[in-house]
Scaffold this active site. Structure first.
Site, PDB file in Angstrom:
ATOM      1  N   GLU A 106       0.856  -1.183   0.000  1.00 38.24           N
ATOM      2  CA  GLU A 106       0.000   0.000   0.000  1.00 38.24           C
ATOM      3  C   GLU A 106       0.889   1.228   0.000  1.00 38.24           C
ATOM      4  O   GLU A 106       2.012   1.190   0.510  1.00 38.24           O
ATOM      5  CB  GLU A 106      -1.053   0.005   1.086  1.00 38.24           C
ATOM      6  CG  GLU A 106      -0.769  -0.065   2.533  1.00 38.24           C
ATOM      7  CD  GLU A 106      -0.461  -1.436   3.113  1.00 38.24           C
ATOM      8  OE1 GLU A 106       0.318  -1.436   4.053  1.00 38.24           O
ATOM      9  OE2 GLU A 106      -0.996  -2.457   2.651  1.00 38.24           O
ATOM     10  N   TYR A 118       6.525   1.572  -8.360  1.00 40.27           N
ATOM     11  CA  TYR A 118       5.767   0.321  -8.302  1.00 40.27           C
ATOM     12  C   TYR A 118       5.131  -0.005  -9.657  1.00 40.27           C
ATOM     13  O   TYR A 118       5.155  -1.158 -10.106  1.00 40.27           O
ATOM     14  CB  TYR A 118       4.687   0.397  -7.215  1.00 40.27           C
ATOM     15  CG  TYR A 118       5.242   0.647  -5.824  1.00 40.27           C
ATOM     16  CD1 TYR A 118       6.432   0.047  -5.413  1.00 40.27           C
ATOM     17  CD2 TYR A 118       4.605   1.482  -4.919  1.00 40.27           C
ATOM     18  CE1 TYR A 118       6.963   0.270  -4.152  1.00 40.27           C
ATOM     19  CE2 TYR A 118       5.117   1.708  -3.656  1.00 40.27           C
ATOM     20  CZ  TYR A 118       6.301   1.109  -3.282  1.00 40.27           C
ATOM     21  OH  TYR A 118       6.818   1.336  -2.032  1.00 40.27           O
TER      22      TYR A 118
HETATM   23  C1  LIG Z   1      10.093   5.876  -3.310  1.00 37.96           C
HETATM   24  C2  LIG Z   1      11.615   5.899  -3.188  1.00 37.96           C
HETATM   25  C3  LIG Z   1      12.047   4.658  -2.376  1.00 37.96           C
HETATM   26  C4  LIG Z   1      12.234   5.840  -4.585  1.00 37.96           C
HETATM   27  O1  LIG Z   1      13.639   5.699  -4.417  1.00 37.96           O
HETATM   28  P1  LIG Z   1      14.675   6.263  -5.522  1.00 37.96           P
HETATM   29  O2  LIG Z   1      16.002   5.686  -5.213  1.00 37.96           O
HETATM   30  O3  LIG Z   1      14.591   7.736  -5.606  1.00 37.96           O
HETATM   31  O4  LIG Z   1      14.075   5.609  -6.845  1.00 37.96           O
HETATM   32  P2  LIG Z   1      14.841   5.321  -8.208  1.00 37.96           P
HETATM   33  O5  LIG Z   1      15.900   6.334  -8.416  1.00 37.96           O
HETATM   34  O6  LIG Z   1      15.259   3.890  -8.223  1.00 37.96           O
HETATM   35  O7  LIG Z   1      13.685   5.564  -9.264  1.00 37.96           O
HETATM   36  C5  LIG Z   1      12.861   4.507  -9.633  1.00 37.96           C
HETATM   37  C6  LIG Z   1      11.619   5.005 -10.315  1.00 37.96           C
HETATM   38  O8  LIG Z   1      10.799   5.670  -9.370  1.00 37.96           O
HETATM   39  C7  LIG Z   1      10.122   6.755 -10.010  1.00 37.96           C
HETATM   40  N1  LIG Z   1      10.576   7.993  -9.393  1.00 37.96           N
HETATM   41  C8  LIG Z   1      11.634   8.167  -8.564  1.00 37.96           C
HETATM   42  N2  LIG Z   1      11.697   9.460  -8.149  1.00 37.96           N
HETATM   43  C9  LIG Z   1      10.660  10.084  -8.730  1.00 37.96           C
HETATM   44  C10 LIG Z   1      10.156  11.417  -8.679  1.00 37.96           C
HETATM   45  N3  LIG Z   1      10.759  12.365  -7.928  1.00 37.96           N
HETATM   46  N4  LIG Z   1       9.035  11.704  -9.380  1.00 37.96           N
HETATM   47  C11 LIG Z   1       8.411  10.776 -10.122  1.00 37.96           C
HETATM   48  N5  LIG Z   1       8.847   9.480 -10.216  1.00 37.96           N
HETATM   49  C12 LIG Z   1       9.945   9.163  -9.539  1.00 37.96           C
HETATM   50  C13 LIG Z   1      10.494   6.696 -11.475  1.00 37.96           C
HETATM   51  O9  LIG Z   1       9.576   5.848 -12.121  1.00 37.96           O
HETATM   52  C14 LIG Z   1      11.854   6.025 -11.419  1.00 37.96           C
HETATM   53  O10 LIG Z   1      12.179   5.356 -12.602  1.00 37.96           O
HETATM   54  P3  LIG Z   1      12.924   6.153 -13.788  1.00 37.96           P
HETATM   55  O11 LIG Z   1      14.117   6.794 -13.176  1.00 37.96           O
HETATM   56  O12 LIG Z   1      13.246   5.068 -14.762  1.00 37.96           O
HETATM   57  O13 LIG Z   1      11.930   7.134 -14.277  1.00 37.96           O
HETATM   58  C15 LIG Z   1      12.104   7.213  -2.494  1.00 37.96           C
HETATM   59  O14 LIG Z   1      11.501   8.313  -3.154  1.00 37.96           O
HETATM   60  C16 LIG Z   1      11.815   7.309  -1.020  1.00 37.96           C
HETATM   61  O15 LIG Z   1      12.581   6.808  -0.186  1.00 37.96           O
HETATM   62  N6  LIG Z   1      10.692   7.953  -0.633  1.00 37.96           N
HETATM   63  C17 LIG Z   1      10.369   8.172   0.765  1.00 37.96           C
HETATM   64  C18 LIG Z   1       9.897   6.890   1.400  1.00 37.96           C
HETATM   65  C19 LIG Z   1       8.664   6.366   0.693  1.00 37.96           C
HETATM   66  O16 LIG Z   1       7.739   7.113   0.403  1.00 37.96           O
HETATM   67  N7  LIG Z   1       8.649   5.045   0.433  1.00 37.96           N
HETATM   68  C20 LIG Z   1       7.539   4.378  -0.204  1.00 37.96           C
HETATM   69  C21 LIG Z   1       6.552   3.981   0.804  1.00 37.96           C
HETATM   70  S1  LIG Z   1       5.165   3.127   0.095  1.00 37.96           S
END
Ligand SMILES: CC(C)(COP(=O)(O)OP(=O)(O)OC[C@H]1O[C@@H](n2cnc3c(N)ncnc32)[C@H](O)[C@@H]1OP(=O)(O)O)[C@@H](O)C(=O)NCCC(=O)NCCS
Length: 147
Positions: A106, A118
């Site tokens: 979720e 996701y």
């Molecule tokens: C969600 C999270 C884990 C993503 O981690 P990340 O290391 O930045 O992600 P990645 O660099 O591997 O990016 C993977 C994909 O996520 C999406 N994404 C990442 N950052 C994004 C942004 N700022 N806006 C839109 N999409 C984004 C894209 O689809 C990206 O793929 P792409 O680069 O091919 O377009 C990070 O933003 C985070 O820690 N958020 C706070 C905690 C959280 O909300 N966790 C999820 C709880 S359900």
């Protein structure tokens, strides 16, 4: 970015997990919750380390052929570099190894980065849970991926 090390986490990692969790979530899991989960074989946590420091982690819980992504987070200054994808891949692989067919999660409705991540892994929306989250109150989007 320096070389990253991905490894499965154990009970002794609970304090650093709790610290990073606090930085990433408004309702963070406590160190005790992490400790309990890391003591339970239904859970698996993986961590990404840079120069020995935890920069991201993801957790999975499985029961028979059902699994849940418990949490996934990357340190603020390390986001947007593919670490989230690395963590989610590791969780999906572990879920497959455990014989999971349906992997659930979720996510906050407004959490666009996580939802994109996701979706890019093939998770599909299968419902909304009204006002599931607090601080701030928000709906949860329920997503499932068939492995
Ligand atoms: C969600 C999270 C884990 C993503 O981690 P990340 O290391 O930045 O992600 P990645 O660099 O591997 O990016 C993977 C994909 O996520 C999406 N994404 C990442 N950052 C994004 C942004 N700022 N806006 C839109 N999409 C984004 C894209 O689809 C990206 O793929 P792409 O680069 O091919 O377009 C990070 O933003 C985070 O820690 N958020 C706070 C905690 C959280 O909300 N966790 C999820 C709880 S359900």
């Amino acid at each position: 970015m320096n070389e990253l090390d991905l490894r499965t986490l154990s009970k002794s990692d609970a304090p650093m997990l709790a610290l990073l969790e606090k930085e990433c979530f408004s309702c963070p899991w406590s160190e005790d919750s992490f400790y309990e989960c890391l003591s339970n074989e239904r859970f698996c946590f993986v961590g990404l380390f840079e120069d020995g420091e935890l920069v991201g982690y993801g957790g999975l819980v499985t029961v028979l052929d059902e699994g849940d992504v418990a949490n996934i987070a990357v340190r603020t200054d390390k986001r947007g570099r593919g670490l989230g994808k690395t963590l989610l891949s590791a969780l999906c692989e572990e879920a497959e190894r455990r014989g999971v067919t349906y992997l659930h999660l979720e996510v906050r409705e407004s959490n666009a980065p996580a939802r994109r991540l996701y979706e890019s892994f093939g998770f599909q929306i299968d419902g909304i849970r009204k006002n599931y989250y607090t601080k701030p109150q928000e709906n949860a989007v329920l997503m499932t991926k068939k492995l």
